[in-house]
Write an enzyme that holds these catalytic residues in place. Structure first.
Site, PDB file in Angstrom:
ATOM      1  N   GLU A   1      -6.534  -5.148   3.959  1.00  0.00           N
ATOM      2  CA  GLU A   1      -7.009  -3.930   3.310  1.00  0.00           C
ATOM      3  C   GLU A   1      -8.002  -4.277   2.190  1.00  0.00           C
ATOM      4  O   GLU A   1      -8.979  -3.554   1.968  1.00  0.00           O
ATOM      5  CB  GLU A   1      -5.814  -3.187   2.726  1.00  0.00           C
TER       6      GLU A   1
ATOM      7  N   GLU B   1      -0.350   1.784   9.208  1.00  0.00           N
ATOM      8  CA  GLU B   1      -1.683   2.055   9.752  1.00  0.00           C
ATOM      9  C   GLU B   1      -1.511   2.688  11.123  1.00  0.00           C
ATOM     10  O   GLU B   1      -0.733   2.200  11.933  1.00  0.00           O
ATOM     11  CB  GLU B   1      -2.495   0.753   9.886  1.00  0.00           C
TER      12      GLU B   1
ATOM     13  N   CYS C   1      -4.651  -0.737  -7.341  1.00  0.00           N
ATOM     14  CA  CYS C   1      -3.499  -1.114  -6.512  1.00  0.00           C
ATOM     15  C   CYS C   1      -3.436  -2.621  -6.277  1.00  0.00           C
ATOM     16  O   CYS C   1      -2.359  -3.215  -6.354  1.00  0.00           O
ATOM     17  CB  CYS C   1      -3.518  -0.360  -5.192  1.00  0.00           C
TER      18      CYS C   1
ATOM     19  N   CYS D   1       0.843  -1.192   0.000  1.00  0.00           N
ATOM     20  CA  CYS D   1       0.000   0.000   0.000  1.00  0.00           C
ATOM     21  C   CYS D   1       0.879   1.243   0.000  1.00  0.00           C
ATOM     22  O   CYS D   1       1.733   1.402   0.862  1.00  0.00           O
ATOM     23  CB  CYS D   1      -0.887  -0.023   1.244  1.00  0.00           C
TER      24      CYS D   1
ATOM     25  N   TYR E   1      -9.202   0.140  -5.454  1.00  0.00           N
ATOM     26  CA  TYR E   1      -8.684  -1.215  -5.259  1.00  0.00           C
ATOM     27  C   TYR E   1      -8.603  -2.000  -6.563  1.00  0.00           C
ATOM     28  O   TYR E   1      -7.897  -2.996  -6.639  1.00  0.00           O
ATOM     29  CB  TYR E   1      -9.554  -1.962  -4.245  1.00  0.00           C
TER      30      TYR E   1
ATOM     31  N   CYS F   1      -3.961   7.110  -1.675  1.00  0.00           N
ATOM     32  CA  CYS F   1      -5.255   7.079  -2.359  1.00  0.00           C
ATOM     33  C   CYS F   1      -6.366   7.626  -1.479  1.00  0.00           C
ATOM     34  O   CYS F   1      -7.302   8.252  -1.970  1.00  0.00           O
ATOM     35  CB  CYS F   1      -5.587   5.664  -2.792  1.00  0.00           C
TER      36      CYS F   1
ATOM     37  N   THR G   1      -4.366   4.855   7.277  1.00  0.00           N
ATOM     38  CA  THR G   1      -3.316   4.497   6.335  1.00  0.00           C
ATOM     39  C   THR G   1      -2.400   5.681   6.068  1.00  0.00           C
ATOM     40  O   THR G   1      -2.849   6.729   5.610  1.00  0.00           O
ATOM     41  CB  THR G   1      -3.968   4.046   5.018  1.00  0.00           C
TER      42      THR G   1
ATOM     43  N   HIS H   1     -12.995   5.030  -3.434  1.00  0.00           N
ATOM     44  CA  HIS H   1     -11.980   4.185  -2.824  1.00  0.00           C
ATOM     45  C   HIS H   1     -12.178   2.722  -3.217  1.00  0.00           C
ATOM     46  O   HIS H   1     -11.213   1.961  -3.296  1.00  0.00           O
ATOM     47  CB  HIS H   1     -11.991   4.372  -1.307  1.00  0.00           C
TER      48      HIS H   1
END
Lengths: 488, 488, 488, 488
Positions: free
Chosen positions: C446, C256, C298, C99, C295, C103, C190, C291
Site C-alpha cells: 500500500e 482488498e 497511517c 490499514c 500516508y 481514508c 480497500t 490520499h
C-alpha cells in the site's frame, strides 16, 4: 532604527576588527574582494527588511521595543513566527545561493532568552533581565549578531577540564567585581567578521569539574583581546582574479572565522551564564533545535538555485526532455522539498517556553537536520551528473577572453546553438561553485556539521522518542499485554 | 628502451607544445607549478616499471617487440593481464591519490588493436598492420599516449552531421594522396599535455551521413595545428602559493585539456579508421568497456588514501574507537572493495577478441563503472562527516606560519595532544583536496563522467543482458511454460 | 447518530453483500475469521469517536448537519482539520498496526465536494447539490464509505476507449430518465466489504473518446449487480488455524476487494459526474493529493508499532544497547518521523478550494507519498536485521503447545532469561506479520501503490514545480541575467 | 556412486527421522506437500550432476576417492573450483528460485577439512584423518550433508558458559572411551530434514570457560536423540490447497529446521573437535567466508528469476518500454550483477590453506555478503513497484476457477490482450512468493542473516583491512611522513 543594506555596510567601517586573512592583517576588510561577498550576503538580510512585499517575513513587531524589528534579532513569539523564519531562510537562500550567516545569532538570541529565564528561576540570578536589556540595545540599533558556540575541543574524548591545555574550551580566567575575563577560542564562526556583536555560549553538557567553562556573554567583535582569523574556502583566491565568471557566484559567499579570545574582559551586564553547569545542556539543546530547524529553510533555498542551474545546463546541452534527466531533476526537487517539509513541520509543531518565546519541536528539528546531512550531497551528485564533466575541465575566463584562443573556446564549447557559450560558462561555474568551490562549504559542509554532526542528531532522535510507548503499542498488538477490545 | 621517471620528464622538454594556461601561452610547462604535479603523476607510471617488486604488474613482455614493455603501452594478452592492469591501477591510485592519466591511452591502444583487425576483415583495409607498426614505435620509445575520444558534441540531441557547426565532432576536411586533414576539438582530455602521442577516436555510433566523422588516427601532441588549452581545476592557483600545506596533495594531480585540431595533417600510416561508420560503435564500446574496468582499479586506490586519511583524522580528533566512526570507516572500506571486486570480476571474466587480445567482460565492466558513479560520492560524504567542519574553515598555512597569530592556531587547532597541529593541518588539507580541491575532479567528477556518464552504463547493462533467458526462467518456475521435472 | 464500534459491526449484518472468498460465497462475513480482523480495524474508527480524550481528533462539527460527525465522513474546513486528519491516522495506525480502510472514503468525499462544485460552475449542472444531500445522509447515519477509483486498466498503454475490452474501465452503458447503468470493475478496493456505500470515481485524465468513462456516483455495497471478490493476502489462512500467535496481529487486518459492477443501476441523485471529461483529471488529482497526504499519518503510526516491536526483540535478544542496534532503531525513527513531517507540512500548507473545503499542498503531499514508497521498505529491512532469522524459521504455535516437543521449544527459543519464550514468539510473529504476512500489504504494498505508484508522484512533483522561477534564480546568481544589486 | 535425483529422493525414505511439522509427527515426510518442494530443490543438485553440459560445474574429480564427485561434497582444490562453485550456485538459483540447501554442508566440509588439519598440527590430535575418512564415506555414498553451526544463543550478551541454561549452546555432557554425548539445539538449520548427515560446529569464538562448547562432529540425521522441528514459512499451508497457482513456485522451496540434540552419542571417529577452543574462531571464520562467498552465487540466480518475472509483468501490463520501467529493470540487473561480481572476485582471489584446499578471499567474501544484506531488498521493492498492487489483492485460484465468478476475474484481470489472465496470475503469484511468500525467506531473510548478520560482516571487514597501511599512504601524500620522490 532599521538599517538599509548600505547603512549596514557602512556601519561595519566603524568597527576596529583585529582580523587576519591569508597571513595578513586586513585593515579595510569591507572592500576586500575575498570578504566582500560574505558581507553582501548578510546585507541581503537588511535589504529584504525594506522590501514591502517581504516585510511580513523579514521583520516583526518586537514586544521588547514595541517597534518593527528585523526578524534576525527578534524573539519567536508564536509557531507562526517559527514558520516565517523558515520561509525567510528559504527566500534568502534563493537570493544568495549561500550562507547568509545571521541565523546563528537569531537562534542564539532565542535560546538564551528562555534559558536565562529558567536559570534565574532556579538560581535566583538576574541573567534574564540583563539579556533583555542587551537585546533591546541590539534591536534598537539593528545590529548584526553572531552566535559563538563551537569550541575548538582538542581531544574529543576528554571533557573541558580534562584537556591537556585548559584553554581548549572557552572559560573565565578571572571573576572581578565589575565583570569577568574570558579566554579560549571559537571555531567555524559563521559570519563573525560581519557582525557587531557575538554571543558566547558553551558547546556541551558540563559536569562539576567544568564549572569555569559554563559561560555565556555578549562581546563586541572589536573588543580588546579579540582576534579573528579568516578561514580558507575552496577557490577563495579566484575572487582576486580579473573577470567575474570563474568564481561562479560573484556577489555572494559565506564566511567562517576562528575567533581567539585572549583574556577578554566582559562587564557583568553582558554576562548571561557564569558557572550554572546544570543549564549548559539546556542552552546547547535549545540552540541546536533552533539551528537544526534553520537548515530546513536555507538549504532548501540554496537547493532551489542548484536545481535551477542544473535544469538550465540540461537545456543548454539539449537533454532537458530526456527521461533520465527529468527523473533526476524531479528527484532533486523531491529531496529539497523533503528538507523543507521537515523544517516547516518542526516549526508548526513548536512549543512555548516558560519565558514565553517558542521552540521548534525538538524531535522533528533533529529529523530535519539529519536529512540535511544527506540530501544536499545527493543533490550535488545529481547536479554533477547532468552538468557534465566540463564542470571541472573548462578553461579559465582569461582563456575565453584571449585574443588568439578565445575564438576556439567560443566555437567549441557551445551547446545548443541558441545559447551563447558565455551563458553556458556562467552556469557551469555556478554549479562548480556550489559543488566544489566557494559555495560548497555553505551547501555541503555546513549541511553536515552546522548545528552539530549527524551523530548528534541520532542521539537526540533516540532521546526524544518515547520508546516505551512504542513498545507498549507492540506488546498490545502482539498479545503480550492485553489486546485492545475494539467492541468494548 | 624503458624510460625512467626522470627520462620521461626530460623527454617532455623536447616537445613543442602549443599550450595555454590561465590565458597565457606556457613555454616551459614542465616546470610550471600548476602543471608539474600532473607530470609527476604520469612519471609514477614510469617509476614503477623500474621497481623490481612491481615489475610483474608494471611491465610485461610484448609480443610485438619481444621486449619488456610498460603495461600502459601493452596489449592485454590474457585475462591475467586484465587483472594485473586493475591491480596496477589500484597501486598507482594509492601512490598518487589522483588520476595518473595513462589509462585512456592503454585502453585506446587495445580497443584499436582489435577493431582495426575486424575492420580489415570486413573492408579489406590495412589499418591493423599500420596500427601494429605505430604501436611498435610507441613501445620501443616508451612513449606516453593519450586517448582522445570525447568530442565537444554541441547539441546532445543532434548527430555530428546535424550540428549547427559541422566541426563540433572531429572529422576530416580533406583526403589527400599522402594523408588526411582533420578538424575539430576533443574535450576533457586527461593528461594530453603530458603525452607524446594522442590517439584520435570517434565518440559515438555513426550513421551514413556522419561518414566524415568516423575517423581514428595518431597525432603527435606537438603537431602543427594542435592547440592545447588547460582546464581549470578547483583551487588550482594554490599551487602558485608559498608553502606546501594548503594544496593538500603537493606532489600529484590530474590534468584535463581541451584539444583544438585546426586542420591537422595526418599521414596515412597514422590513420586507423577513415569512414568505416559500421565500426565506430564497436570501437567506442570496446574502449568504454576497458575504461569502465579501469575505474575498478584507480578509484579503489584513491579511495584507500581517503580511507587512511579519514581514519587518521579520527585518530587526531580522539574519536577513532567511537562505534559510529568505526561503522563509517568500515562502510568506506566496503564500498571501495565493492568497486574493486567489480573491477577484478570483469577482468577475470574477460574474453579473447578475433585479433587475439583480451576484452573485459562488457556487462560486468559497466556494472563496475555504475557503482563508481555512486560510491566515491558517499565516501567523500563520510570522510567529511568524520573529518569535521575544520575541513573548510581552517586558516591558511600563511596564518599558521605567521609570527603574531601562528601561536594561536598552533595552540587552538591541536586535537589529541600527541599529534602536532601541523600533522592535523596536513591531513585536513589532504581530505579537502580530495573532496573539494585539486583531486576532487579525479575522485568525483571522473568517477561520474569518465568512460561515459551513468546513463551510458544503464543502457549497456540493459543491452548486455539476455532478458529473454531470465523471462524464460521465470515462466518455467511460474508454470506458464512447462515446469521442470526434477525427477525426470 | 453516532455509531459505536459494536453498532457499526451490527449494521453490517443488515447488508446483503454478494461476497466471495477463497472460491466460496460468504453469507456471514461479519463473523468470518479471515474477514473479521479487517472489520475490527474499521470498527476502531468508530470506537475512537467515543473516547473523550480523542474526540477532537476523531470527530468534528459538520456544517452540513450542524452535528458532531465522525472525521472520516467530514469535510476539511481548515488546515487545522487537515492536520488533525493526519494525527488521527497516526493514532489509528498505532492502535491497529494495519490499514483501517476508511481514508479512501474520506478523501473521495472531499475531492468530490470541491470538484462537483467546479463542474457545476463550468457546466451548469447540479452535482454539488446532489453530493451535499448524499453526504448529509451519510453523516446522519454515520455510514462507512469506500472510495472506488482504481480501474483494472488492462493494457496500461491504451486509453479507456482503446482497450480490447470496453469494460476495462468503469463506464455507463445506459443513460435513462431515472438514472444510469454502469459496468466495469474496480481493483484493490480497500475495505469495500466493510463499507455501506462506495463512491465510484474515474481513475485518470480522460479525452474526448473516453466520455462514457468520466463517471462518478455513489452505490450501496449491496446494490443489485455488485459482486465483491476478496483478495488473497499473505498467510491469510493462518486466521483459520487454532491459536492466536502465528497470525501475528490477531485482532486487526486490512482488506482488498475486487468489485464487479455488472450493469448496476444508479439513480440520478447519486450521480456526481457523467461525461465531464474536462474534470476527470481534477478529481483524480485532488483525491490523490488527499490520499498521498494520508500516508503521512497511517504509515507513521504503523511504523511506530514496528519500531516498538523491533526494540522489544532487541531487548529479548539482549542486544538493545549494542551501538549498531541503537543506530538502526534511531534510523527507523528518523525515517518514520520524516514521513510524518511531510504529512504535517502538506497539511499545514493546505489551501481553500472554491467550494470552501481545504486541500493539502499538492507538491508536498506528493513528496510525502514518494518518501512513503521508500522508507517503510527500509524499516522492514532494519526490523528483519534486528529481529533475527527466527522470524521465518520459528516452529508453529502448535509445536510450541505440543506435549512432547513443546518443552524443547520453550527451553531453546528463550532469549534473555527474564522474558518468556511465549513473549518472544509473539513479538517475532508480529514482526513477521508486518514484513511478510497479513499486515505486509498494509505496510509495504500500500505504501508503494496506494494513491498511485511512485512514478505518478514523480510526474506530479515535476508538474507542481515552477522550474522557470528556479532557473531565473540561477541565471541571476550566475550573472546571465542582471545580478541583484544588494546595495540598491 | 552418483545418485540421480530420484535415487536421492528414494534414499530419504530409508531414514527414520524424528520430524515434527505444524504440531504433528510426520512419518512420510518425503511425500508431504509442505516438505516436498524443499526436497525437490535439493534433488536439483543431484539432477545437474547428470546433465552432460553442466558436468564441469556440478561434479569434480575427488582426490580422496579418485572418482567423480558431486561438487557439494567436494574439496575446493583451486581458485577455479571456487569460481565454479559460485557459478553452479547461480545456475541452481535460476533453476529453483529458492534455497537449494546444500551449500552449508559443502562449506562446512571445506572449513573442517583445513581446520582439523591445523588443530592436529598444533595439538597432535588426529581429527584430520578422521574427517578425511568420514568425507570419503560421504563422497562414495553421494550423501547429502547439512552443516549445523548456529546455536540458539539465548542472551546474546552472554558467553555459552554464562547462559542461565547451560544447554543454549551445543556442548558435550559426557566424554567416554568410545565417544561423546552432546546436548543442545541448532536453529535455522537449512535443509536439515533433507540431509543424511549433519556436521555440528561451534558458532563463535570460545574462551577458556567455554571448553565444553568447542565441539564439532558428524551425526546422522536420524540418530537416536535427534528431533527435528520444521519451521513455519510465510504462506506455507498454501501448499496444502488445491491448485498450483497461489503458491507461486509450485515445485521448489526452502526448508529451515530447529534441531534438538537430546544427549546424542557420537563415536570418536565422528568427532572433529572436542575442546580446542583456540580453533573455534578459525572454524567459524573459514566457514563464514565460504558461506558469504556462496551468496554471491545463489542470490544472483534467484535474482535472475525475479528480474525475469518483473520484466514479464511489465510486458503483461503493457509498460515494458516506459523509461522508468527500463531504468528500474536495469537497476535490478545492476544490483544482481554487483553481488555476483563480488562472489566471483572473492573466488578468483582465493588462497591455499595449509591442508591444501582453497579459501575465498576473506575480505571480499564479507564485502559480497554485506551487499547481499541490502540489494535483494531493493530488488524486491523494485519488483513490487513494477508488478503493481495486484500482487497482494488478487483473488484466489479457487475464485478464478469458480463457475460463477471466474469469468469476471478472467475478463477484468487481463492485462495486454495477447496474454492470458492465467499467465498474469501465475507471474504475479511467483513474484508474491519471492517477496512475501514461500520463497521470501530464501531471498530476503537468508540474504540478511545467513552466514551471519550484517554487523558480523562489518566487523570482519574492519578486521581484514590493513588500516595502518592506508594511513601510511595518506601520511606520505599529506607530507606528514616523507613524501615520495617520484624522480628518485
Amino acid at each position: 532604527m532599521s538599517m538599509t543594506a548600505k547603512e549596514y555596510l557602512e556601519s561595519l567601517r566603524g568597527l576596529k576588527l583585529n582580523l587576519y586573512l591569508l597571513g595578513e592583517r586586513v585593515e579595510n576588510w569591507v572592500d576586500n574582494p575575498i570578504i566582500r561577498p560574505s558581507i553582501n550576503a548578510v546585507a541581503m538580510t537588511y535589504k529584504l527588511a525594506h522590501e514591502p512585499h517581504h516585510e511580513g517575513l523579514a521583520t516583526t513587531d518586537s514586544t521588547l521595543t514595541e517597534k518593527r524589528t528585523n526578524r534576525f534579532n527578534a524573539l519567536f513569539e508564536s509557531t507562526d513566527d517559527l514558520v516565517k523564519k523558515v520561509k525567510l531562510q528559504r527566500l534568502l537562500g534563493q537570493r544568495t545561493a549561500c550562507c547568509f550567516q545571521r541565523c546563528v545569532g537569531m537562534d542564539a538570541i532565542n535560546a538564551l532568552y528562555s534559558t536565562t529565564y529558567e536559570i534565574d528561576q532556579a538560581h535566583g540570578t538576574e541573567y534574564h533581565h540583563r539579556f533583555r536589556e542587551w537585546l533591546k540595545y541590539v534591536q534598537e540599533n539593528d545590529l548584526c549578531v553572531s552566535g559563538a558556540m563551537t569550541d575548538v575541543k582538542g581531544d574529543r574524548g576528554a571533557a573541558p577540564s580534562e584537556q591537556a591545555d585548559p584553554d581548549l574550551f572557552v572559560h573565565w580566567v578571572e571573576r572581578r567585581r565589575d565583570g569577568i575575563t574570558v579566554r579560549g577560542a571559537k571555531a567555524h564562526q559563521t559570519g563573525a567578521a560581519n557582525a557587531h556583536e557575538m554571543l558566547i555560549m558553551p558547546t556541551l553538557r558540563m559536569r562539576e569539574a567544568d564549572r569555569d567553562y559554563a559561560v555565556s556573554c555578549a562581546i563586541p567583535t572589536d573588543a580588546q583581546g579579540v582576534t579573528l582569523i579568516y578561514g580558507r574556502q575552496p577557490c577563495d583566491t579566484r575572487k582576486l582574479e580579473e573577470g567575474d565568471i570563474d568564481v561562479g557566484n560573484y556577489n555572494f559567499g559565506g564566511q567562517e572565522v576562528l575567533i581567539i579570545l585572549d583574556d577578554v574582559f566582559v562587564p557583568w551586564d553582558r554576562v548571561f551564564m557564569c558557572g550554572e553547569i546544570d543549564f549548559s545542556a539546556m542552552l546547547v539543546e535549545r540552540f541546536a533545535a533552533y539551528h537544526r530547524q534553520s537548515y530546513g529553510g536555507c538549504k532548501a533555498g540554496i537547493g532551489d538555485v542548484l536545481i535551477g542551474a542544473t535544469a538550465s545546463m540540461a537545456d543548454y546541452n539539449g537533454i532537458r526532455r530526456a527521461a533520465h534527466v527529468r527523473d533526476k531533476l524531479a528527484e532533486m526537487i523531491h529531496l529539497t522539498e523533503t528538507i523543507h517539509a521537515c523544517g516547516l513541520a518542526c516549526s508548526y509543531e513548536g512549543w512555548r517556553t516558560l519565558a514565553g518565546n517558542y521552540q521548534a519541536n525538538t524531535l522533528l528539528a533533529n529529523v530535519c537536520k539529519l536529512n540535511v546531512t544527506r540530501f544536499p550531497y545527493e543533490l550535488c551528485r545529481l547536479a554533477e551528473d547532468i552538468a557534465g564533466g566540463l564542470l571541472v575541465t573548462i578553461p579559465s575566463e582569461k582563456d575565453f577572453r584571449h585574443p588568439a584562443i578565445g575564438k576556439y573556446i567560443d566555437k567549441y564549447l557551445r551547446g545548443v546553438p541558441e545559447v551563447s557559450t558565455e551563458a553556458r560558462y556562467r552556469m557551469l561555474t555556478l554549479i562548480h561553485a556550489m559543488t566544489f568551490g566557494l559555495e560548497a562549504p555553505s551547501y555541503r559542509t555546513e549541511s553536515m556539521h552546522g548545528a552539530g554532526s549527524p551523530q548528534a542528531q541520532k542521539i537526540m532522535i533516540e532521546r526524544e522518542t518515547d520508546m516505551e510507548h512504542k513498545q507498549k503499542l507492540a506488546r498490545s498488538i502482539a498479545g503480550i499485554d492485553a489486546r485492545e477490545d475494539v467492541l468494548a
